[in-house]
Design a protein around this motif. Structure first.
Motif, mmCIF file in Angstrom:
data_model
loop_
_atom_site.group_PDB
_atom_site.id
_atom_site.type_symbol
_atom_site.label_atom_id
_atom_site.label_comp_id
_atom_site.label_asym_id
_atom_site.label_seq_id
_atom_site.Cartn_x
_atom_site.Cartn_y
_atom_site.Cartn_z
ATOM 1 N N ASN A 214 55.159 -44.807 -24.664
ATOM 2 C CA ASN A 214 56.625 -44.928 -24.587
ATOM 3 C C ASN A 214 57.194 -44.080 -23.447
ATOM 4 O OD1 ASN A 214 56.705 -46.717 -26.705
ATOM 5 N ND2 ASN A 214 57.171 -45.163 -28.254
ATOM 6 N N HIS A 215 56.633 -42.886 -23.287
ATOM 7 C CA HIS A 215 57.075 -42.026 -22.189
ATOM 8 C C HIS A 215 56.756 -42.675 -20.842
ATOM 9 C CE1 HIS A 215 57.823 -38.433 -19.814
ATOM 10 N NE2 HIS A 215 56.619 -38.575 -19.272
ATOM 11 N N GLU A 216 55.565 -43.240 -20.745
ATOM 12 C CA GLU A 216 55.171 -43.897 -19.494
ATOM 13 C C GLU A 216 56.090 -45.085 -19.198
ATOM 14 O OE1 GLU A 216 51.142 -45.702 -17.380
ATOM 15 O OE2 GLU A 216 51.309 -45.678 -19.570
ATOM 16 N N ARG A 217 56.441 -45.822 -20.231
ATOM 17 C CA ARG A 217 57.321 -46.979 -20.022
ATOM 18 C C ARG A 217 58.686 -46.535 -19.494
ATOM 19 N NH1 ARG A 217 61.100 -50.438 -22.201
ATOM 20 N NH2 ARG A 217 60.603 -52.662 -21.951
ATOM 21 N N ARG A 218 59.211 -45.461 -20.084
ATOM 22 C CA ARG A 218 60.537 -44.978 -19.687
ATOM 23 C C ARG A 218 60.538 -44.387 -18.279
ATOM 24 N NH1 ARG A 218 60.412 -42.737 -24.886
ATOM 25 N NH2 ARG A 218 60.017 -40.686 -23.952
ATOM 26 N N THR A 219 59.456 -43.722 -17.925
ATOM 27 C CA THR A 219 59.459 -42.961 -16.668
ATOM 28 C C THR A 219 58.756 -43.669 -15.510
ATOM 29 O OG1 THR A 219 57.427 -41.798 -17.334
ATOM 30 C CG2 THR A 219 59.539 -40.777 -17.915
ATOM 31 N N VAL A 220 57.842 -44.583 -15.809
ATOM 32 C CA VAL A 220 57.063 -45.219 -14.743
ATOM 33 C C VAL A 220 57.379 -46.703 -14.606
ATOM 34 C CG1 VAL A 220 54.730 -45.730 -13.910
ATOM 35 C CG2 VAL A 220 55.193 -43.550 -15.060
ATOM 36 N N LEU A 221 57.449 -47.395 -15.726
ATOM 37 C CA LEU A 221 57.616 -48.846 -15.673
ATOM 38 C C LEU A 221 59.077 -49.271 -15.521
ATOM 39 C CD1 LEU A 221 55.860 -51.435 -15.904
ATOM 40 C CD2 LEU A 221 56.445 -51.474 -18.333
ATOM 41 N N LEU A 222 59.974 -48.641 -16.275
ATOM 42 C CA LEU A 222 61.367 -49.082 -16.316
ATOM 43 C C LEU A 222 62.183 -48.733 -15.062
ATOM 44 C CD1 LEU A 222 63.414 -50.574 -18.045
ATOM 45 C CD2 LEU A 222 63.940 -48.402 -19.202
ATOM 46 N N ARG A 226 64.727 -51.350 -12.793
ATOM 47 C CA ARG A 226 66.183 -51.213 -12.732
ATOM 48 C C ARG A 226 66.685 -51.220 -11.285
ATOM 49 N NH1 ARG A 226 67.129 -46.396 -17.228
ATOM 50 N NH2 ARG A 226 67.395 -47.763 -19.038
ATOM 51 N N ALA A 227 65.820 -50.920 -10.374
ATOM 52 C CA ALA A 227 66.217 -50.879 -8.957
ATOM 53 C C ALA A 227 66.455 -52.295 -8.429
ATOM 54 C CB ALA A 227 65.136 -50.174 -8.150
ATOM 55 N N ASP A 228 67.050 -52.365 -7.251
ATOM 56 C CA ASP A 228 67.371 -53.670 -6.663
ATOM 57 C C ASP A 228 66.128 -54.444 -6.241
ATOM 58 O OD1 ASP A 228 70.037 -53.177 -7.059
ATOM 59 O OD2 ASP A 228 70.361 -52.348 -5.052
ATOM 60 N N SER A 229 65.091 -53.726 -5.870
ATOM 61 C CA SER A 229 63.847 -54.409 -5.468
ATOM 62 C C SER A 229 62.662 -53.748 -6.161
ATOM 63 C CB SER A 229 63.677 -54.364 -3.943
ATOM 64 O OG SER A 229 63.592 -53.015 -3.502
ATOM 65 N N LEU A 230 61.668 -54.565 -6.462
ATOM 66 C CA LEU A 230 60.483 -54.071 -7.167
ATOM 67 C C LEU A 230 59.390 -53.687 -6.173
ATOM 68 C CD1 LEU A 230 60.227 -56.668 -10.070
ATOM 69 C CD2 LEU A 230 60.684 -54.223 -10.309
ATOM 70 N N PRO A 231 58.654 -52.606 -6.439
ATOM 71 C CA PRO A 231 57.521 -52.252 -5.570
ATOM 72 C C PRO A 231 56.410 -53.296 -5.714
ATOM 73 C CG PRO A 231 57.570 -50.840 -7.505
ATOM 74 C CD PRO A 231 58.845 -51.640 -7.527
ATOM 75 N N PRO A 232 55.564 -53.438 -4.718
ATOM 76 C CA PRO A 232 54.513 -54.474 -4.747
ATOM 77 C C PRO A 232 53.552 -54.338 -5.926
ATOM 78 C CG PRO A 232 54.768 -53.576 -2.534
ATOM 79 C CD PRO A 232 55.583 -52.710 -3.440
ATOM 80 N N ASP A 233 53.302 -53.118 -6.388
ATOM 81 C CA ASP A 233 52.314 -52.923 -7.448
ATOM 82 C C ASP A 233 52.924 -52.964 -8.853
ATOM 83 O OD1 ASP A 233 53.773 -50.599 -7.298
ATOM 84 O OD2 ASP A 233 52.053 -49.266 -7.576
ATOM 85 N N TRP A 234 54.203 -53.328 -8.973
ATOM 86 C CA TRP A 234 54.839 -53.289 -10.293
ATOM 87 C C TRP A 234 54.229 -54.287 -11.258
ATOM 88 C CZ3 TRP A 234 57.615 -56.271 -13.746
ATOM 89 C CH2 TRP A 234 58.294 -55.572 -14.760
ATOM 90 N N ASP A 235 53.857 -55.475 -10.782
ATOM 91 C CA ASP A 235 53.251 -56.499 -11.649
ATOM 92 C C ASP A 235 51.951 -55.979 -12.269
ATOM 93 O OD1 ASP A 235 55.156 -57.663 -9.951
ATOM 94 O OD2 ASP A 235 54.253 -59.635 -10.198
#
Length: 296
Positions: A214-222, A226-235
């Motif tokens: 849950n901490h990882e989801r809040r701090t790394v994934l989410l 929320r930003a305007d563009s996603l980093p290439p490795d987000w998927d």
């Protein structure tokens, strides 16, 4: 064929039937002793996998504890930080002590399985019987202390369920039979304790991993999403996160392996020739798969 020849043929047939019956009965006893050898080998394999799970559960517990300390750090002054750190260190030292006791119990259990294999084998001797007897007594002493421990506030003794008394049957291997008649109830209690400890530790592991995920989801994934563009490795990051959810549920394999270990021993000692060994080996295989690279 005359009557005399018929009587001789019938007598010979009866002797063959009797001989086959004796061979089959003897074979059952021998096969049962062989199954004890297989059980002992599975027990050693379980002990190795279980030792890795204990280390994994401790690592995860320390990670969660450290995360909780980080959350408290900003809200405390210097004195409060020192106090909280000392308190949490003491809790973890107690936890490490429990695992050290459990590791010791597991090491003696492995030695017992090896002695049991010798006792069940064709070369069983007085030394094997003496070793199995000595190790049984040592296990009894270690388990008394472990049963008084608590994990996350739950006493281990409260998790040990009722076990059905074992009625040891006759064995061709008399030394093994004598040992089981005297020590099977004690070994059964060790395996019930093992099952209780693994149940508590698996529950703790799953809870710890849930907090960390849950901490990882809040701090790394989410935040990137929320930003305007996603980093290439987000998927790839999201895929790894979701697959980790599945891996955590597989921690139950450790608990199931402990249950099957007790069940297999009870079945063998009681004369049950069903496929409990196959179920035990399958459970150990699944436990080994869990503690592999995908465990965390």
């Amino acid at each position: 064929m005359n009557r005399s020849s018929e009587r001789r043929a019938l007598c010979g047939l009866n002797l063959v039937v009797v001989a086959l019956g004796v061979a089959l009965l003897s074979g059952c006893g021998a096969a049962r002793a062989t199954r004890f050898e297989a059980f002992a080998a599975a027990g050693v394999n379980y002990g190795q996998a279980r030792s890795q799970f204990l280390r994994l559960s401790l690592d995860t517990n320390i990670e969660r504890d450290t995360l909780e300390l980080r959350k408290q750090h900003e809200a405390l002054d210097a004195a409060g930080r020192a106090r909280v750190l000392n308190e949490q260190d003491q809790i973890l030292q107690e936890r490490i002590g429990i695992l050290a006791d459990l590791e010791r119990h597991g090491a003696v259990m492995n030695q017992y399985f090896q002695a049991l294999a010798r006792l069940a084998g064709p070369q069983a001797d007085a030394n094997a019987a003496a070793a199995a007897q000595r190790l049984s007594g040592e296990l009894g002493g270690l388990s008394d202390a472990l049963a008084r421990k608590s994990i996350r506030g739950t006493p281990v003794s409260e998790k040990i369920g009722q076990v059905t008394a074992i009625a040891v049957g006759e064995l061709r291997n008399r030394a093994l039979e004598r040992h089981l008649r005297e020590y099977a109830p004690l070994i059964q209690r060790q395996l019930a304790l093992e099952e209780a400890m693994l149940s508590l530790l698996v529950d703790e592991y799953i809870e710890d991993r849930k907090v960390l995920r849950n901490h990882e989801r809040r701090t790394v994934l989410l935040p990137p999403f929320r930003a305007d563009s996603l980093p290439p490795d987000w998927d790839a990051l999201r895929k790894r996160f979701l697959l980790a959810e599945i891996d955590v549920t597989r921690a139950r394999a450790a608990q199931e392996a402990a249950r099957q270990l007790r069940s297999a021993f009870e079945g063998l000692a009681g004369g049950d020739r069903e496929g409990r060994l196959a179920a035990l080996q399958l459970a150990i295989d699944r436990m080994n798969q869990f503690i592999g690279p995908g465990a965390k």
